[in-house]
Write a protein that holds these residues in place. Structure first.
Motif, PDB file in Angstrom:
ATOM      1  N   PRO A  45      50.271  38.166  46.242  1.00  0.00           N
ATOM      2  CA  PRO A  45      49.272  38.189  44.835  1.00  0.00           C
ATOM      3  C   PRO A  45      48.427  37.242  45.742  1.00  0.00           C
ATOM      4  O   PRO A  45      47.192  37.077  45.344  1.00  0.00           O
ATOM      5  CB  PRO A  45      50.159  36.796  43.795  1.00  0.00           C
ATOM      6  CG  PRO A  45      51.394  36.489  44.972  1.00  0.00           C
ATOM      7  CD  PRO A  45      51.538  37.503  46.279  1.00  0.00           C
ATOM      8  N   ARG A  72      44.523  38.351  45.069  1.00  0.00           N
ATOM      9  CA  ARG A  72      43.103  37.322  44.530  1.00  0.00           C
ATOM     10  C   ARG A  72      41.902  37.479  45.389  1.00  0.00           C
ATOM     11  O   ARG A  72      40.838  37.464  45.510  1.00  0.00           O
ATOM     12  CB  ARG A  72      43.726  35.714  44.165  1.00  0.00           C
ATOM     13  CG  ARG A  72      42.569  35.483  43.519  1.00  0.00           C
ATOM     14  CD  ARG A  72      43.427  34.264  43.073  1.00  0.00           C
ATOM     15  NE  ARG A  72      44.620  33.148  44.225  1.00  0.00           N
ATOM     16  CZ  ARG A  72      43.657  32.704  44.614  1.00  0.00           C
ATOM     17  NH1 ARG A  72      42.934  32.008  44.045  1.00  0.00           N
ATOM     18  NH2 ARG A  72      44.252  31.559  45.249  1.00  0.00           N
ATOM     19  N   GLU A 104      50.570  45.115  42.883  1.00  0.00           N
ATOM     20  CA  GLU A 104      49.530  44.011  42.231  1.00  0.00           C
ATOM     21  C   GLU A 104      49.000  44.023  41.939  1.00  0.00           C
ATOM     22  O   GLU A 104      48.239  43.776  41.050  1.00  0.00           O
ATOM     23  CB  GLU A 104      50.320  42.920  43.576  1.00  0.00           C
ATOM     24  CG  GLU A 104      49.708  41.144  43.021  1.00  0.00           C
ATOM     25  CD  GLU A 104      50.748  40.903  42.129  1.00  0.00           C
ATOM     26  OE1 GLU A 104      52.049  41.346  41.476  1.00  0.00           O
ATOM     27  OE2 GLU A 104      50.375  39.970  41.253  1.00  0.00           O
ATOM     28  N   TRP A 143      45.391  44.108  37.817  1.00  0.00           N
ATOM     29  CA  TRP A 143      44.038  44.059  37.548  1.00  0.00           C
ATOM     30  C   TRP A 143      43.907  45.147  36.946  1.00  0.00           C
ATOM     31  O   TRP A 143      43.835  45.756  36.725  1.00  0.00           O
ATOM     32  CB  TRP A 143      43.966  43.354  39.075  1.00  0.00           C
ATOM     33  CG  TRP A 143      44.034  41.989  39.861  1.00  0.00           C
ATOM     34  CD1 TRP A 143      45.344  41.551  39.981  1.00  0.00           C
ATOM     35  CD2 TRP A 143      43.294  40.730  40.013  1.00  0.00           C
ATOM     36  NE1 TRP A 143      45.420  40.492  40.379  1.00  0.00           N
ATOM     37  CE2 TRP A 143      44.115  39.976  40.332  1.00  0.00           C
ATOM     38  CE3 TRP A 143      41.974  41.039  40.216  1.00  0.00           C
ATOM     39  CZ2 TRP A 143      43.541  38.940  40.864  1.00  0.00           C
ATOM     40  CZ3 TRP A 143      40.988  39.763  40.727  1.00  0.00           C
ATOM     41  CH2 TRP A 143      42.070  38.879  40.899  1.00  0.00           C
TER      42      TRP A 143
END
Ligand code: NAD
Length: 489
Positions: free
Chosen positions: A275, A279, A312, A316
């Motif tokens: 994660p 990011r 992951e 988004w």
């Protein structure tokens, strides 16, 4: 481009000598999430810069002779005023830049407030040096004084955040300033100008001249009465600024681009690493100089990492920046979106695999955002180290993932670019973490985390990523001139 007829255009004015002054010509500024022109920014040039430098020069004697405490109180007051209007600033930053409202609310504006408070406080704590030479009956000490009119030039990715990161130390140290924000993101700087008088900033201490780099920026860089330039932006512009300022031997601080690696060893805690690396790759649409764009994964965990990382990244949500559930907003401009997309096309042409995002997954946008500059988070694998996608700064939501075998090999590959701004290292082995961190050519190395900043410590890049550092001590040194005084008794 279509005009936003429903609302009157926002028209900005320069802020010179404590007054808002209209300009004779203007530049259109777009809302990146709709593609509409919604604001007009002064197209300043030599004349406006000349007036601003004069105002700053006139304000210097009084401002520079004030004590740090008085300046500190004014900076704190300005911080309070911005914080009081945090929501309005966040909305404006999101609309002007395309970033999500959530990012503007939680990162940009709070950090701008913090920048002001941080330098308001740190300016009170500097001490100068003193040495004694009893054998010759001398004592030496240093004294520091503000330099004069500081030219501050900032980019579009973190507009108020990076502008205040320069204004705060510059004026805390007693300089007066002429700032030139990016012509693409000028609104929050203009909003801040409206608060200066109430904060107690005397007229002429902070002047803001809006306009393009080529006209307003160069006029500032070439002005003989501006002895120092603090610049954040691209490496190419920094080269131009260096050239143009050379005849005046100006003091330069250059915070530039990056091609930041993440190095992920097979003993990394992937539940934290994945994660965080998503990011670090896609936050603020990948438009942060510190964003990760080359991910080196040790071969044993490569396929597992890739599978989980892509899953992951797909979570988004891309869309309307003012929707608080959205993670990825719009890119800054149509031209920039094209540039970023072209990198993905080039990678594909070279035989790399696009695992998600651009050209692979559908991008569904709300009706009002169809003309906005959006792009999905994009992950590319099997890219060669010499490919432009692994060498050049893309500055968008694109990241490349490649495999490596040994520590020695990955250090060499991570260092194999012209940039050296930031790196992340992921490993549970403390010895390895230190070894690798020491050998990376990078101004910042984060291990098992990303973007954790203590503003006390130096920030800046090596190689093509910059010259100089910013931070409590570093900015103080940049924005002051030191003198060594010797007294014989
Ligand atoms: P840019 O270099 O195009 O522009 C930056 C600023 O310089 C703008 O205000 C622009 O108008 C001005 N400018 C342009 N040409 C000029 C000239 N000839 N003379 C004087 N001023 C001129 O950069 P950008 O596209 O706005 O920002 C993105 C870049 O900034 C990326 O490379 C990114 O990595 C870098 N950046 C670095 C940091 C850092 O701290 N190292 C932080 C944020 C962004």
């Amino acid at each position: 481009p279509t005009m936003a007829h429903s609302q009157p255009l926002l028209v900005l004015e320069n802020f010179i000598g404590g007054k808002f002054v209209p300009c004779s010509s203007y530049i259109d500024s777009y809302n990146p999430s709709t593609g509409d022109v919604y604001c007009r920014v002064p197209d300043s040039g030599k004349e406006e810069v000349e007036a601003a430098v004069k105002a700053a020069k006139d304000a210097f004697p009084v401002w520079s002779s004030k004590g740090p405490l008085e300046r500190s109180q004014i900076l704190n007051k300005l911080a309070d005023l911005i914080e009081h209007d945090l929501e309005a600033f966040a909305q404006a930053e999101s609309k002007d830049q395309g970033k999500t409202i959530t990012f503007a609310r939680t990162v940009d504006i709070p950090r701008a407030v913090h920048n002001l408070r941080f330098f308001a406080s740190s300016i009170l704590h500097h001490v100068t040096e003193c040495t004694e030479m009893p054998a010759v009956g001398c004592v030496h000490y240093t004294s520091r004084a503000p330099v004069g009119v500081a030219g501050l030039i900032s980019p579009w990715n973190l507009p108020l955040y990076l502008l205040t990161w320069k204004i705060a130390p510059a004026i805390a140290c007693g300089n007066t300033v002429v700032a030139k924000p990016s012509e693409m993101t000028s609104v929050t700087a203009w909003m801040m100008c409206k608060l200066l008088e109430k904060a107690g900033v005397p007229p002429g201490v902070v002047n803001v001249v809006f306009g393009t780099g080529a006209k307003a920026g160069e006029a500032l860089v070439c002005h003989p009465d501006v002895p120092l330039i603090s610049f954040t932006g691209s490496t190419l512009t920094a080269q131009r600024i260096t050239e143009r300022s050379a005849p005046h031997c100006k003091r330069l601080s250059l915070e530039l681009g990056g091609k930041n690696p993440a190095i992920i060893f097979d003993d990394a805690d992937l539940s934290q690493c994945i994660p965080t690396t998503v990011r670090s790759s896609f936050a603020n649409q990948g438009e942060i100089c510190l964003c990760t764009s080359r991910i080196f994964v040790q071969r044993g965990i490569y396929s597992e990492f890739l599978k989980r990382f892509v899953a992951e990244a797909k979570k988004w949500k891309t869309g309307n920046p003012s929707d608080p559930t959205v993670d990825v907003g719009a890119l800054i401009s149509k031209e920039h979106l094209e540039k970023v997309r072209n990198y993905v096309k080039k990678a594909q042409a070279e035989g790399a695999r696009v695992l998600c995002g651009e050209g692979v997954d559908p991008l569904a946008l709300p009706p009002g955002n169809q003309k906005g500059y959006f792009m999905l988070p994009t992950v590319i694998a099997e890219v060669k180290d010499e490919s432009c996608c692994m060498q050049e700064e893309i500055f968008g939501p694109v990241t490349c993932v490649v495999a490596f075998d040994t520590e020695e090999e990955v250090i060499k590959r991570a260092n194999g670019v012209k940039y050296g701004l930031a790196a992340t290292v992921w490993s549970g082995n403390v010895g390895r973490v230190h070894r690798v961190a020491h050998r990376l050519q990078s101004g910042l190395v984060w291990t098992n985390c990303w973007l954790v900043r203590d503003l006390n410590l130096p920030f800046g890049g090596m190689k093509a990523s910059g010259i100089g550092r910013e931070g409590a001590k570093d900015s103080y040194e940049f924005f002051t001139e030191v003198k060594t005084i010797t007294i014989k008794h």
